[in-house]
Design a protein around this motif. Sequence first.
Motif, PDB file in Angstrom:
ATOM      1  N   GLY A  95      13.323 -72.888  59.575  1.00 38.97           N
ATOM      2  CA  GLY A  95      14.680 -73.003  59.064  1.00 38.97           C
ATOM      3  C   GLY A  95      14.736 -73.972  57.898  1.00 38.97           C
ATOM      4  O   GLY A  95      13.859 -74.818  57.737  1.00 38.97           O
ATOM      5  N   LEU A 127      20.706 -73.721  57.305  1.00 39.85           N
ATOM      6  CA  LEU A 127      21.538 -74.578  58.141  1.00 39.85           C
ATOM      7  C   LEU A 127      22.276 -75.549  57.231  1.00 39.85           C
ATOM      8  O   LEU A 127      21.666 -76.459  56.669  1.00 39.85           O
ATOM      9  N   LEU A 338      20.197 -74.980  65.004  1.00 41.54           N
ATOM     10  CA  LEU A 338      19.391 -73.758  65.126  1.00 41.54           C
ATOM     11  C   LEU A 338      19.212 -73.372  66.603  1.00 41.54           C
ATOM     12  O   LEU A 338      19.315 -72.209  66.977  1.00 41.54           O
ATOM     13  N   THR A 343      23.677 -70.912  62.683  1.00 44.97           N
ATOM     14  CA  THR A 343      23.120 -70.794  61.332  1.00 44.97           C
ATOM     15  C   THR A 343      24.231 -70.419  60.343  1.00 44.97           C
ATOM     16  O   THR A 343      25.322 -70.032  60.736  1.00 44.97           O
TER      17      THR A 343
END
Length: 364
Positions: A95, A127, A338, A343
């Motif tokens: 991420g 994110l 996450l 998200t």
Amino acid sequence: MPALCSPNKATRRMNVLGIETTCDETAAAIVAPAEGEGETRGIVRANEVLSQIAEHAAYGGVVPEIAARAHVEVLDRLIARALDRAGLRLAELDGIAVAAGPGLIGGVLVGLVTAKTLALVARKPLLAVNHLEAHALTARLTDGLAFPYLLLLASGGHTQLVAVKGVGDYVRLGSTIDDAIGEAFDKVAKLLGLAYPGGPEVERMAEAGDPERFALPRPMLGRKRADFSLSGLKTALRIEAERIAPLAERDVADLCAGFQAAVVDVVVDRVRVALRDFANVAGHPTALVAAGGVAANGALRRALAAQAGEAGLAFVAPPLNLCGDNGAMIAWAGIERLRLGLTDDLTAPARARWPFAAELKAAG
Ligand code: KG4
Ligand code: ZN
């Protein structure tokens, strides 16, 4: 040996990149959750921070345009270095977390556009993290702290007491009605001819000073809501400084010591009120947590540790490199989000203002 339900050892760790550009630090870090079932804490695998202090020093404060340009110049290299240090390629990340505000909008845009581009190209979840929420969750990264806890968030732009109940679940018990604590330190430093940023300078000078020579006020002491006000204290200090000018080094040290002692008294009193209100919104706290740049102040840390001890609470303050702005706290907040599936998509906005905590409802 309990072979049947042991966790799959081959499971790869989650690695999240965190990007921070909301103020005058350009930062990129990579954090992974620690091993083990139910573990809350994280492992910082890379934590690159480039401070722009030198660029802004001549102006005695952060100049937004200069900050944004400086972020553009170094961010890509910083991210590459963080990946290098962690021994990872972009494709191996799980991420891309970025501070999408609150902060200086030019800088926020630099970080956010970079993060969106990386997320798009590498097909990774984005994110969009609130910078203040990231400060608030740092105690979980470092100490694996369980919810709920009382947070004192004190930086150059913010001063808040917050009940941290869960990820995305925060209640603001008090905040400053004028200057942030760090801002007050910076303004006092400027007034006394000390370097920028002022917090560490004032603390250094205060070590040799007499905190009782000047009778400085303790604004808001005894007030029912856990709010702060610092501009009166700053003005009182200015009046004292002007009265005895020109200032010798001894005078500056005594003024710094007096100012710092007043701030510590005010904070301890406000935390006392917040601890009382905490019970009504979140039950019993697991700890008192200090975060933000001002949490680096030794006198404040000692006073809060003693206060927490008296209240039967643990005191948690991040190590100095995680108190100020950094990418690790952004990456960690990204991991927390996450894990919950929170998200963002590529329309995530950059926000100059972004309150992260709900207001405390007036109690009867
Ligand atoms: O969290 P931070 O790095 O940046 C933001 O404002 O978001 O906080 C910076 C602030 C500055 O105002 C600085 O003077 C203050 O934290 N600060 C301190 C100390 N170290 C940094 N204030 C008091 N004592 C310190 N040792
Ligand atoms: Zn900050």
